[in-house]
Design a protein around this motif. Structure first.
Motif, PDB file in Angstrom:
ATOM      1  N   ILE A  85      32.077 -10.159  -2.902  1.00 42.19           N
ATOM      2  CA  ILE A  85      31.147  -9.444  -3.774  1.00 42.19           C
ATOM      3  C   ILE A  85      31.408  -7.933  -3.886  1.00 42.19           C
ATOM      4  CG2 ILE A  85      29.300  -8.984  -2.070  1.00 42.19           C
ATOM      5  CD1 ILE A  85      28.641 -10.363  -5.572  1.00 42.19           C
ATOM      6  N   CYS A  86      32.191  -7.382  -2.963  1.00 43.65           N
ATOM      7  CA  CYS A  86      32.268  -5.912  -2.924  1.00 43.65           C
ATOM      8  C   CYS A  86      33.493  -5.344  -3.641  1.00 43.65           C
ATOM      9  CB  CYS A  86      32.247  -5.421  -1.482  1.00 43.65           C
ATOM     10  SG  CYS A  86      30.696  -5.821  -0.671  1.00 43.65           S
ATOM     11  N   ASP A  87      33.313  -4.141  -4.227  1.00 47.27           N
ATOM     12  CA  ASP A  87      34.413  -3.422  -4.854  1.00 47.27           C
ATOM     13  C   ASP A  87      35.086  -2.484  -3.856  1.00 47.27           C
ATOM     14  OD1 ASP A  87      33.826  -4.295  -7.670  1.00 47.27           O
ATOM     15  OD2 ASP A  87      31.928  -3.307  -7.197  1.00 47.27           O
ATOM     16  N   ARG A  88      34.271  -1.866  -3.037  1.00 45.86           N
ATOM     17  CA  ARG A  88      34.793  -0.918  -2.064  1.00 45.86           C
ATOM     18  C   ARG A  88      34.120  -1.117  -0.717  1.00 45.86           C
ATOM     19  NH1 ARG A  88      37.885   3.176  -3.601  1.00 45.86           N
ATOM     20  NH2 ARG A  88      37.297   4.647  -1.991  1.00 45.86           N
ATOM     21  N   ALA A  89      34.741  -0.574   0.327  1.00 48.25           N
ATOM     22  CA  ALA A  89      34.144  -0.657   1.657  1.00 48.25           C
ATOM     23  C   ALA A  89      34.346   0.657   2.389  1.00 48.25           C
ATOM     24  CB  ALA A  89      34.779  -1.794   2.451  1.00 48.25           C
ATOM     25  N   THR A  90      33.296   1.110   3.058  1.00 44.88           N
ATOM     26  CA  THR A  90      33.410   2.262   3.943  1.00 44.88           C
ATOM     27  C   THR A  90      33.260   1.743   5.362  1.00 44.88           C
ATOM     28  OG1 THR A  90      32.621   3.872   2.337  1.00 44.88           O
ATOM     29  CG2 THR A  90      32.292   4.419   4.667  1.00 44.88           C
ATOM     30  N   ILE A  91      34.195   2.154   6.215  1.00 48.68           N
ATOM     31  CA  ILE A  91      34.192   1.626   7.574  1.00 48.68           C
ATOM     32  C   ILE A  91      33.736   2.697   8.560  1.00 48.68           C
ATOM     33  CG2 ILE A  91      35.628   0.596   9.382  1.00 48.68           C
ATOM     34  CD1 ILE A  91      37.305  -0.638   7.150  1.00 48.68           C
TER      35      ILE A  91
END
Ligand SMILES: Nc1ncnc2c1ncn2[C@@H]1O[C@H](COP(=O)(O)OP(=O)(O)OP(=O)(O)O)[C@@H](O)[C@H]1O
Ligand SMILES: [Mg+2]
Length: 511
Positions: A209-215
């Protein structure tokens, strides 16, 4: 700057006594993006959200929404800015109706009066729009399952027409069908040009579902990445700060035949209303029996009957070779049973008591002498399990409410483990637990069985069941439709049986 970003958080710092929960974190979300926050239990995800939504107004750093500087001072203010949130711990009123829960505080009014008819109509509309059927919005929310309650929280968030929808582990108690409904809702929100922040420990969902991820790791920013340049291995490696190959490919040889194991509990013809229908089940010492099936298939109901939380209408339970009548959890505990429930709130977290107290509350009898509890003994137990389960706390004396969601879950698991049960019932033991810690919990389950404990484990995660269980009973609609064992256990077979219910019984059977 800020021009083409919906949200920009810069240099956010947030400390609690003894913990730096966020250290100089940058986080930004573009319009129409579904953006994930990724990190281990206690990494700072929920804290960052709570800064954004005004729950923690004392932070340092800057926040811009649509290019405008904001300093959210409380939840209402943040909502007025167009940020709508579903928290990790659902915050609903069970005795109010579903409709009231959706609209409380911003009810449609006519001539200054709350227009109840339109409250109910609009609530029903939102739910129908989401694809949720069969809910009577006039009924108290408490009468519905955790999943429906979750959907209600989402409907409430949608009712605000938010520019930014924040979801902190929204799927933890949803079935696959409901996750699909949720994802449709998310896609609709996205199509409207609004953005979503999506937190989940389930990698597959994040990738879907996600376009981007911040870790985040230990309160610090690791980086922000486009999902198209991401792989599972890379993501988990960044999350834990070392190569994750061993975590992801921790496929222990699934099945070790234990022919000498003895049946500890044998249930025959268990029946209760329409939720539990003629179930036979055997649980053996030293074995892990898995219970699989869709949400609502009767898994938790079965566990509750065995633990005396529900009394069956019919059926018989033999325990250790003789018939028993388990009428209350107290009876079950006296027989040496433990039950770690899927519902953290119902299980009884004492938020203002310490981690140590929360953990040892069930063994006070054992660690007290002449009615006086030895603080030393209590501390020893707490320290042991904090280390064993890698629970992130500043000290055993830390207040329970200060722990991250996943770490609270671990404390509850420890509460039962330290009672050393002979039969341990685990209902979704890894819910809300990060990927690394999941394999640790699987190890603990194997260890329990290895030491002769009988384990009954309910899980929605098939991989987890396949790795941990000696046998797996599949429930559908309150009935046991199949039982797999030994080498007959595989994810494919489980999927097949769950999808086709009893029809799958036609296929090859296992001894
Ligand atoms: N109110 C509080 N008081 C003290 N410490 C807190 C408080 N809230 C959070 N913390 C600490 O801040 C750190 C980050 O917690 P946070 O809840 O943000 O983690 P998380 O990434 O959401 O984890 P999880 O995946 O388990 O939900 C943890 O060490 C936690 O114990
Ligand atoms: Mg959290």
């Amino acid at each position: 700057m800020g021009q083409d970003l919906l949200l920009e958080m810069k240099g956010i710092c947030k400390s609690f006594p003894g913990v730096k929960a966020l250290a100089d974190v940058d986080f930004s979300v573009a319009p129409g993006d579904v953006h994930s926050l990724i990190g281990e239990n206690g990494a700072g995800k929920s804290t960052l959200i709570k800064v954004l939504t005004g729950i923690y107004p004392r932070y340092t750093g800057e926040i811009f929404l649509d290019g405008e500087y904001i300093a959210p001072a409380n939840a209402t203010e943040s909502q007025a800015e167009g940020v709508s949130t579903i928290y990790q711990e659902l915050n609903l009123a069970p005795y109010l109706s579903v409709a009231e829960n959706i609209f409380i505080g911003h009810e449609p009014r006519r001539y200054g009066m709350i227009d109840w008819k339109s409250v109910r109509r609009k609530a029903a509309e939102i739910l129908a729009d989401m694809g949720v059927d069969g809910v009577n919005v006039a009924k108290p929310l408490g009468e519905y399952s955790v999943a429906i309650q979750q959907m209600t929280a989402i409907a409430r968030a949608l009712s605000f027409d938010a520019r930014l929808l924040v979801m902190d582990e929204p799927t933890s108690s949803l079935s696959e069908t409901e996750v699909a409904i949720l994802f449709n809702v998310i896609r609709r929100v996205k199509a409207r040009g609004a953005s979503v922040i999506f937190i989940s420990h389930k990698m597959d969902e994040v990738f879907e579902i996600c376009d981007r991820a911040t870790i985040l790791r230990d309160g610090k920013l690791v980086g922000a990445y486009s999902m198209s340049e991401m792989t599972k291995l890379k993501m988990v490696s960044l999350m834990i700060g070392r190569d994750a190959t061993s975590v992801l490919h921790n496929k222990k040889t699934a099945y070790v035949s234990k022919d000498d194991s003895q049946t500890l509990l044998a249930a025959r013809g268990l029946q209760r209303g329409r939720k539990t229908r003629q179930i036979d089940i055997d649980i053996a010492s030293g074995q892990v029996l898995g219970v699989s099936g869709l949400l609502g298939s009767g898994r938790t109901e079965l566990a509750k009957i065995l633990f005396g939380d529900n009394v069956p209408d019919a059926g018989r339970i033999d325990y250790d070779g003789r018939q028993v009548h388990i009428k209350t959890p107290r009876d079950a505990i006296r027989l040496g049973m433990g039950f770690c429930s899927e519902d953290r709130k119902a299980e009884g977290i004492f938020p203002n008591m310490t981690v140590m107290e929360n953990m040892t509350i069930g063994v006070l009898d054992d660690v007290s002498r002449f009615g006086v509890m030895s603080a030393g003994a209590q501390l020893k137990i707490a320290e042991k399990y904090i280390e064993k389960l890698k629970i992130k706390v500043s000290s055993p004396g830390q207040k329970m409410r200060e722990l991250s969601g996943g770490n609270q879950q671990k404390v509850l698991l420890a509460r039962w483990l330290c009672k050393k049960p002979v039969l341990m019932i685990l209902d979704e033991p890894t819910r809300g637990i990060d990927l690394g810690a999941k394999s640790e919990i699987e190890e603990i389950i194997a260890e329990l069985a290895g030491s002769g404990v009988a384990v009954l484990m309910i899980s929605s995660e098939l991989e987890e069941l396949v790795r941990s269980c000696d046998r797996i009973a599949v429930l559908s609609d309150g009935k046991k439709v199949s039982e797999l064992s030994g080498r007959g256990i595989s994810e494919e077979r489980l999927v097949d049986i769950i999808a086709h219910g009893a029809d799958a019984l036609e296929g090859p059977r296992d001894a």
